[in-house]
Design a protein around this motif. Structure first.
Motif, PDB file in Angstrom:
ATOM      1  N   VAL A 109      -7.942  -3.625 -15.055  1.00 44.86           N
ATOM      2  CA  VAL A 109      -7.779  -3.745 -13.343  1.00 44.86           C
ATOM      3  C   VAL A 109      -8.784  -3.843 -12.694  1.00 44.86           C
ATOM      4  CG1 VAL A 109      -6.466  -3.121 -11.615  1.00 44.86           C
ATOM      5  CG2 VAL A 109      -5.494  -2.762 -13.852  1.00 44.86           C
ATOM      6  N   THR A 110      -9.868  -3.216 -13.006  1.00 47.19           N
ATOM      7  CA  THR A 110     -11.032  -3.154 -12.335  1.00 47.19           C
ATOM      8  C   THR A 110     -12.061  -3.921 -12.545  1.00 47.19           C
ATOM      9  OG1 THR A 110     -12.047  -1.171 -13.131  1.00 47.19           O
ATOM     10  CG2 THR A 110     -10.474  -0.821 -11.592  1.00 47.19           C
ATOM     11  N   ARG A 111     -12.202  -4.171 -13.758  1.00 42.40           N
ATOM     12  CA  ARG A 111     -13.502  -4.957 -14.372  1.00 42.40           C
ATOM     13  C   ARG A 111     -14.860  -4.368 -14.243  1.00 42.40           C
ATOM     14  NH1 ARG A 111     -10.886  -8.219 -17.963  1.00 42.40           N
ATOM     15  NH2 ARG A 111      -9.187  -9.416 -16.931  1.00 42.40           N
ATOM     16  N   LEU A 150      -5.870  -2.696  -6.738  1.00 41.67           N
ATOM     17  CA  LEU A 150      -4.662  -3.738  -6.633  1.00 41.67           C
ATOM     18  C   LEU A 150      -4.556  -3.862  -5.121  1.00 41.67           C
ATOM     19  CD1 LEU A 150      -2.172  -2.558  -9.179  1.00 41.67           C
ATOM     20  CD2 LEU A 150      -3.646  -4.489  -9.405  1.00 41.67           C
ATOM     21  N   ASP A 151      -4.763  -2.922  -4.166  1.00 37.41           N
ATOM     22  CA  ASP A 151      -4.413  -3.160  -2.842  1.00 37.41           C
ATOM     23  C   ASP A 151      -5.824  -3.702  -1.966  1.00 37.41           C
ATOM     24  OD1 ASP A 151      -2.606  -2.529  -0.890  1.00 37.41           O
ATOM     25  OD2 ASP A 151      -3.818  -1.079   0.047  1.00 37.41           O
ATOM     26  N   GLY A 152      -6.868  -4.253  -3.199  1.00 38.01           N
ATOM     27  CA  GLY A 152      -7.868  -5.015  -2.261  1.00 38.01           C
ATOM     28  C   GLY A 152      -9.187  -4.186  -2.057  1.00 38.01           C
ATOM     29  N   GLU A 153      -9.300  -2.823  -2.351  1.00 37.89           N
ATOM     30  CA  GLU A 153     -10.372  -2.041  -2.347  1.00 37.89           C
ATOM     31  C   GLU A 153     -11.347  -2.219  -3.292  1.00 37.89           C
ATOM     32  OE1 GLU A 153      -9.629   2.281  -1.667  1.00 37.89           O
ATOM     33  OE2 GLU A 153      -8.090   1.774   0.012  1.00 37.89           O
ATOM     34  N   GLU A 154     -12.544  -2.043  -3.161  1.00 35.58           N
ATOM     35  CA  GLU A 154     -13.612  -2.099  -3.802  1.00 35.58           C
ATOM     36  C   GLU A 154     -13.941  -0.785  -4.357  1.00 35.58           C
ATOM     37  OE1 GLU A 154     -16.388  -4.175  -6.155  1.00 35.58           O
ATOM     38  OE2 GLU A 154     -15.017  -5.030  -4.709  1.00 35.58           O
ATOM     39  N   VAL A 155     -13.639  -0.572  -5.575  1.00 38.62           N
ATOM     40  CA  VAL A 155     -13.849   0.716  -6.173  1.00 38.62           C
ATOM     41  C   VAL A 155     -14.977   0.728  -7.217  1.00 38.62           C
ATOM     42  CG1 VAL A 155     -11.358   1.233  -5.798  1.00 38.62           C
ATOM     43  CG2 VAL A 155     -11.933   0.326  -7.977  1.00 38.62           C
ATOM     44  N   LEU A 156     -15.315   1.854  -7.765  1.00 38.01           N
ATOM     45  CA  LEU A 156     -16.421   2.310  -8.765  1.00 38.01           C
ATOM     46  C   LEU A 156     -17.724   1.483  -8.515  1.00 38.01           C
ATOM     47  CD1 LEU A 156     -14.000   1.987 -11.949  1.00 38.01           C
ATOM     48  CD2 LEU A 156     -14.602   4.217 -10.499  1.00 38.01           C
ATOM     49  N   THR A 157     -17.947   1.599  -7.057  1.00 36.09           N
ATOM     50  CA  THR A 157     -19.251   1.169  -6.865  1.00 36.09           C
ATOM     51  C   THR A 157     -20.235   1.806  -7.046  1.00 36.09           C
ATOM     52  OG1 THR A 157     -18.910   1.648  -4.494  1.00 36.09           O
ATOM     53  CG2 THR A 157     -18.303  -0.576  -5.096  1.00 36.09           C
ATOM     54  N   ASN A 209     -16.610  10.097  -5.933  1.00 35.92           N
ATOM     55  CA  ASN A 209     -17.060   9.405  -6.863  1.00 35.92           C
ATOM     56  C   ASN A 209     -16.752   8.050  -7.129  1.00 35.92           C
ATOM     57  OD1 ASN A 209     -18.636   9.704  -9.611  1.00 35.92           O
ATOM     58  ND2 ASN A 209     -16.687   9.140 -10.264  1.00 35.92           N
ATOM     59  N   SER A 210     -15.307   7.704  -7.027  1.00 37.59           N
ATOM     60  CA  SER A 210     -14.721   6.462  -7.632  1.00 37.59           C
ATOM     61  C   SER A 210     -14.524   5.631  -6.290  1.00 37.59           C
ATOM     62  CB  SER A 210     -13.332   6.679  -8.140  1.00 37.59           C
ATOM     63  OG  SER A 210     -13.763   7.486  -9.344  1.00 37.59           O
ATOM     64  N   LYS A 211     -14.978   5.872  -5.090  1.00 39.53           N
ATOM     65  CA  LYS A 211     -14.896   5.021  -3.538  1.00 39.53           C
ATOM     66  C   LYS A 211     -13.306   4.683  -3.426  1.00 39.53           C
ATOM     67  CE  LYS A 211     -19.145   5.802  -4.034  1.00 39.53           C
ATOM     68  NZ  LYS A 211     -19.677   7.210  -3.046  1.00 39.53           N
ATOM     69  N   VAL A 212     -12.363   5.646  -3.558  1.00 40.09           N
ATOM     70  CA  VAL A 212     -11.156   5.252  -3.375  1.00 40.09           C
ATOM     71  C   VAL A 212     -10.836   5.885  -1.818  1.00 40.09           C
ATOM     72  CG1 VAL A 212      -8.685   5.553  -3.619  1.00 40.09           C
ATOM     73  CG2 VAL A 212     -10.067   5.311  -5.604  1.00 40.09           C
ATOM     74  N   SER A 213     -10.129   4.932  -0.972  1.00 42.10           N
ATOM     75  CA  SER A 213     -10.068   5.388   0.255  1.00 42.10           C
ATOM     76  C   SER A 213      -9.081   6.666   0.409  1.00 42.10           C
ATOM     77  CB  SER A 213      -9.529   4.254   1.138  1.00 42.10           C
ATOM     78  OG  SER A 213      -8.034   3.817   0.796  1.00 42.10           O
ATOM     79  N   ASP A 256      -3.287  10.628 -13.189  1.00 45.50           N
ATOM     80  CA  ASP A 256      -3.223  10.607 -11.610  1.00 45.50           C
ATOM     81  C   ASP A 256      -4.560   9.764 -11.172  1.00 45.50           C
ATOM     82  OD1 ASP A 256      -0.902  11.474 -11.890  1.00 45.50           O
ATOM     83  OD2 ASP A 256      -1.510  13.697 -11.392  1.00 45.50           O
ATOM     84  N   SER A 257      -5.673  10.384 -11.435  1.00 43.92           N
ATOM     85  CA  SER A 257      -6.715   9.875 -10.719  1.00 43.92           C
ATOM     86  C   SER A 257      -7.085   8.451 -11.291  1.00 43.92           C
ATOM     87  CB  SER A 257      -8.215  10.766 -11.396  1.00 43.92           C
ATOM     88  OG  SER A 257      -8.388  10.579 -12.818  1.00 43.92           O
ATOM     89  N   CYS A 258      -6.661   7.858 -12.524  1.00 47.86           N
ATOM     90  CA  CYS A 258      -7.034   6.615 -12.821  1.00 47.86           C
ATOM     91  C   CYS A 258      -5.939   5.775 -11.865  1.00 47.86           C
ATOM     92  CB  CYS A 258      -6.626   6.315 -14.355  1.00 47.86           C
ATOM     93  SG  CYS A 258      -7.771   7.123 -15.361  1.00 47.86           S
ATOM     94  N   GLY A 259      -4.688   6.435 -11.785  1.00 43.67           N
ATOM     95  CA  GLY A 259      -3.858   5.766 -11.134  1.00 43.67           C
ATOM     96  C   GLY A 259      -4.326   5.335  -9.588  1.00 43.67           C
ATOM     97  N   ALA A 260      -4.970   6.291  -8.968  1.00 47.53           N
ATOM     98  CA  ALA A 260      -5.473   6.225  -7.762  1.00 47.53           C
ATOM     99  C   ALA A 260      -6.457   5.071  -7.611  1.00 47.53           C
ATOM    100  CB  ALA A 260      -6.109   7.247  -7.144  1.00 47.53           C
ATOM    101  N   VAL A 261      -7.219   4.802  -8.475  1.00 46.63           N
ATOM    102  CA  VAL A 261      -8.448   3.869  -8.697  1.00 46.63           C
ATOM    103  C   VAL A 261      -7.623   2.379  -8.714  1.00 46.63           C
ATOM    104  CG1 VAL A 261     -10.429   3.098  -9.878  1.00 46.63           C
ATOM    105  CG2 VAL A 261     -10.230   5.511  -9.551  1.00 46.63           C
ATOM    106  N   ILE A 262      -6.686   2.250  -9.725  1.00 48.29           N
ATOM    107  CA  ILE A 262      -6.182   1.156 -10.062  1.00 48.29           C
ATOM    108  C   ILE A 262      -5.104   0.612  -8.996  1.00 48.29           C
ATOM    109  CG2 ILE A 262      -4.197   0.003 -11.309  1.00 48.29           C
ATOM    110  CD1 ILE A 262      -5.340   1.816 -13.939  1.00 48.29           C
ATOM    111  N   VAL A 263      -4.552   1.415  -8.280  1.00 46.18           N
ATOM    112  CA  VAL A 263      -3.728   1.150  -7.162  1.00 46.18           C
ATOM    113  C   VAL A 263      -4.747   0.612  -5.950  1.00 46.18           C
ATOM    114  CG1 VAL A 263      -2.086   2.078  -5.119  1.00 46.18           C
ATOM    115  CG2 VAL A 263      -1.780   2.396  -7.501  1.00 46.18           C
ATOM    116  N   ALA A 264      -5.965   1.302  -5.708  1.00 50.84           N
ATOM    117  CA  ALA A 264      -6.803   0.860  -4.577  1.00 50.84           C
ATOM    118  C   ALA A 264      -7.261  -0.245  -5.191  1.00 50.84           C
ATOM    119  CB  ALA A 264      -7.838   2.068  -4.565  1.00 50.84           C
TER     120      ALA A 264
END
Length: 408
Positions: free
Chosen positions: A242-244, A399-406, A281-285, A389-397
């Motif tokens: 999902v995040t590449r 999919l919602d258009g956020e830039e994560v794991l920067t 750490n994962s930069k999720v809003s 749960d934590s992976c789900g937050a990153v994946i949903v973020a």
């Protein structure tokens, strides 16, 4: 004053080892004493099943329905929960069918099972059986009437969310309060687990000796392998797909939360640390993490779902039954629903597994068999729950258009 659950773990091990010693020293003369001890605990456990299903599932559905204003975000979140839970269950199902830890077991259980109702039904029969003609009759019926009750509770909870206030709020508060009351009752029953563990293990050792625990050790290893595969293969692959991005960027921020989950065996207690790791750490809003993580701590239980599937099929193997694929779909379906309804407190997996045993028509005595190793497995499956749960937050973020794991 509330006694920590780690004390319960200590007393469960005391019950385990004292039961083994008593069974070895006194032989079959201990059975008339040990059997009532395990039977009392099992009867109390059965007593909680139907009320817990009604209150937990109805309250969960109402709670989720109240968040419907989040729309697409909620759909993405639940899509992730269902997907990973099914992947976890299928991982456990494949392993337990390939390795077959319960086949040829030396364990002799008191209750004799001549047939498992789930094994006598086709998929079409299951669909018809899920729909109750009379929900109240299903509530008062035999223990294999669990699926109709689950179906009715999901429907009822959904239509409660369609009511207007104040009716929706009143009913929501009622079921949430009833659920909290049931959890207090369940905690009381769970505190009697050491007595039940003593009884069942004294009886097993007295009748079969220590050979029985070789099978139990094999089951323990199979469950651990399944949890390890889900945590180190399935979730990272999903995260990368999902995040590449490299999943290690997310995993490196999780040790504090995972160690806390391992120690406390509670996703709720670990929630603040999980939110800290995901946002910093994962930069999720905070918008995403404040919705996905609290909800996930209640309804997303990948590790518990995997454990329940492995445990129930293992118990069926101990009883000498080999369930076909269609029949195992009942276990998969019920494990998914039970994991969603599972409360995020220590040892709730034991109660949820009892629900699945009831759904497929197997004696709850089987749950007592694996209770000896449940506290240790509970630590590992809680870690997997929190990680999912934590992976789900990153994946949903993402999919919602956020830039994560920067990178920093």
């Amino acid at each position: 004053m509330r006694i920590p659950y780690r004390s319960l773990t200590f007393w469960i091990f005391v019950g385990l080892f004292s039961g083994m010693i008593a069974g070895k020293l006194f032989g079959e003369s201990i059975v008339p004493i040990a059997e009532p001890m395990s039977d009392i605990f099992l009867r109390l456990l059965r007593m909680t099943i139907m009320p817990l299903i009604i209150t937990s599932l109805t309250a969960a559905v109402i709670s989720v329905g109240e968040r419907k204003n989040l729309g697409l975000l909620g759909a993405k979140t639940f899509g992730y929960y269902v997907t990973t839970s099914l992947m976890a269950i299928l991982t456990g199902q494949i392993l337990v069918n390939i390795l077959r830890p319960g086949v040829g077991s030396a364990i002799r259980l008191e209750e004799t099972v001549t047939e498992i109702p789930a094994a006598q039904q086709s998929l079409v029969d299951l669909i018809f059986r899920i729909i109750p003609e009379n929900p109240f009759r299903a509530l008062a019926g035999e223990q294999d009437q669990v699926l109709p009750v689950i179906f009715f509770c999901i429907l009822f909870g959904y239509f409660v969310t369609q009511l207007k206030d104040p009716y929706r709020t009143h009913l929501g508060n009622f079921f949430q309060a009833a659920f909290q009351a049931m959890m207090k009752l369940v905690r009381m029953v769970i505190w009697l687990a050491p007595i039940g563990v003593f009884g069942i293990n004294a009886k097993i050792i007295a009748t079969t000796g220590f050979e029985a625990f070789r099978t139990l050790g094999f089951y323990f290893v199979v469950a651990l392998i399944g949890l390890f595969i889900h945590a180190t293969v399935t979730l990272p692959l999903l995260l990368h797909f999902v995040t590449r991005k490299n999943p290690f960027r997310h995993y490196k921020g999780m040790p504090a939360a995972l160690v806390t989950a391992f120690s406390t065996r509670s996703t709720i207690v670990t929630l603040p640390l999980t939110m800290e790791a995901v946002t910093h750490n994962s930069k999720v809003s905070e918008k995403i993490s404040s919705f996905v993580l609290p909800l996930g701590a209640t309804v997303n239980m990948d590790g518990t779902a995997l454990y329940e599937c492995v445990a129930v099929i293992f118990i069926a193997q101990v009883y000498g039954f080999t369930l076909g694929f269609d029949q195992q779909l009942i276990i998969v379906f019920t494990a998914l629903l039970a994991s969603i309804g599972a409360a995020s407190v220590p040892m709730s997996g034991l109660v949820m597994m009892s629900i699945i045993l009831a759904a497929v028509g197997m004696p709850l005595e089987g749950a007592m068999l694996i209770l000896a190793v449940d506290p240790i497995l509970d630590m590992f499956r809680t870690m997997v729950n929190v990680l999912s749960d934590s992976c789900g937050a990153v994946i949903v973020a993402k999919l919602d258009g956020e830039e994560v794991l920067t990178k920093e």
